[in-house]
Design a protein around this motif. Sequence first.
Motif, PDB file in Angstrom:
ATOM      1  N   THR A  21       0.855  -1.187   0.000  1.00 23.44           N
ATOM      2  CA  THR A  21       0.000   0.000   0.000  1.00 23.44           C
ATOM      3  C   THR A  21       0.892   1.238   0.000  1.00 23.44           C
ATOM      4  OG1 THR A  21      -0.056   0.115   2.396  1.00 23.44           O
ATOM      5  CG2 THR A  21      -1.779  -1.204   1.338  1.00 23.44           C
ATOM      6  N   HIS A  37       2.872   9.705  -3.426  1.00 24.04           N
ATOM      7  CA  HIS A  37       1.798   9.867  -4.406  1.00 24.04           C
ATOM      8  C   HIS A  37       2.304  10.551  -5.676  1.00 24.04           C
ATOM      9  CE1 HIS A  37      -1.644   8.143  -2.362  1.00 24.04           C
ATOM     10  NE2 HIS A  37      -1.111   8.604  -1.241  1.00 24.04           N
ATOM     11  N   ARG A  41       1.913   9.036  -9.266  1.00 16.48           N
ATOM     12  CA  ARG A  41       1.192   9.828 -10.276  1.00 16.48           C
ATOM     13  C   ARG A  41       2.014  10.013 -11.538  1.00 16.48           C
ATOM     14  NH1 ARG A  41       1.574  14.862 -11.461  1.00 16.48           N
ATOM     15  NH2 ARG A  41       2.734  15.374  -9.591  1.00 16.48           N
ATOM     16  N   ARG A  43       4.363   8.071 -12.502  1.00 21.14           N
ATOM     17  CA  ARG A  43       4.757   6.726 -12.956  1.00 21.14           C
ATOM     18  C   ARG A  43       6.250   6.461 -12.873  1.00 21.14           C
ATOM     19  NH1 ARG A  43       0.472   6.136 -17.893  1.00 21.14           N
ATOM     20  NH2 ARG A  43      -1.335   6.097 -16.551  1.00 21.14           N
ATOM     21  N   SER A  47       2.669   1.061 -10.335  1.00 22.74           N
ATOM     22  CA  SER A  47       1.670   0.513  -9.437  1.00 22.74           C
ATOM     23  C   SER A  47       0.523  -0.040 -10.265  1.00 22.74           C
ATOM     24  CB  SER A  47       1.161   1.594  -8.479  1.00 22.74           C
ATOM     25  OG  SER A  47       0.482   2.602  -9.198  1.00 22.74           O
ATOM     26  N   ARG A  49      -3.876  -0.637 -10.117  1.00 25.64           N
ATOM     27  CA  ARG A  49      -5.093  -0.169  -9.468  1.00 25.64           C
ATOM     28  C   ARG A  49      -5.994  -1.380  -9.228  1.00 25.64           C
ATOM     29  NH1 ARG A  49      -7.666   4.505  -8.508  1.00 25.64           N
ATOM     30  NH2 ARG A  49      -6.159   5.754  -9.621  1.00 25.64           N
ATOM     31  N   ARG A  52     -10.459   1.183  -6.193  1.00 21.19           N
ATOM     32  CA  ARG A  52      -9.998   2.555  -5.969  1.00 21.19           C
ATOM     33  C   ARG A  52      -8.618   2.597  -5.327  1.00 21.19           C
ATOM     34  NH1 ARG A  52     -14.423   5.975  -3.051  1.00 21.19           N
ATOM     35  NH2 ARG A  52     -12.685   7.429  -3.240  1.00 21.19           N
ATOM     36  N   ALA A  53      -8.092   1.443  -4.983  1.00 23.26           N
ATOM     37  CA  ALA A  53      -6.809   1.371  -4.280  1.00 23.26           C
ATOM     38  C   ALA A  53      -5.654   1.200  -5.260  1.00 23.26           C
ATOM     39  CB  ALA A  53      -6.817   0.205  -3.299  1.00 23.26           C
ATOM     40  N   ARG A  54      -4.503   1.704  -4.883  1.00 19.34           N
ATOM     41  CA  ARG A  54      -3.267   1.518  -5.638  1.00 19.34           C
ATOM     42  C   ARG A  54      -2.369   0.596  -4.851  1.00 19.34           C
ATOM     43  NH1 ARG A  54      -2.292   2.948 -10.486  1.00 19.34           N
ATOM     44  NH2 ARG A  54      -3.419   4.736 -11.230  1.00 19.34           N
ATOM     45  N   ARG A  55      -1.708  -0.305  -5.555  1.00 20.35           N
ATOM     46  CA  ARG A  55      -0.751  -1.206  -4.929  1.00 20.35           C
ATOM     47  C   ARG A  55       0.522  -1.227  -5.759  1.00 20.35           C
ATOM     48  NH1 ARG A  55      -3.957  -0.475  -1.628  1.00 20.35           N
ATOM     49  NH2 ARG A  55      -5.157  -1.967  -0.423  1.00 20.35           N
ATOM     50  N   THR A  56       1.641  -1.301  -5.082  1.00 16.68           N
ATOM     51  CA  THR A  56       2.953  -1.353  -5.721  1.00 16.68           C
ATOM     52  C   THR A  56       3.572  -2.704  -5.430  1.00 16.68           C
ATOM     53  OG1 THR A  56       3.250   1.022  -5.452  1.00 16.68           O
ATOM     54  CG2 THR A  56       5.232  -0.276  -5.821  1.00 16.68           C
TER      55      THR A  56
END
Length: 75
Positions: A21, A37, A41, A43, A47, A49, A52-56
């Motif tokens: 997260t 962020h 954003r 790149r 990450s 999607r 609605r969540a972003r994961r790396t």
Amino acid sequence: MNTQEPAPARRGLSTPEGLLTAPQVMARLQLGRSAVHDLLRTRRLTSIRLGRARRTRVHSLTDFIRTRLDQEAAA
């Protein structure tokens, strides 16, 4: 009685450590929320999607760190 073994998990994504997260990335990089962020954003740090969540991916974070270290060494 079912004797089938579970299917092998995908490498790197089956464990909770496989996807991070934003707060986990913040902790590992020791950066603030805005900085992480911004990396996501723009790149510079990849990450995915999930809703609605972003994961790396852990591997993406490792690659990002390795690239930055290489850039610093070359400068």
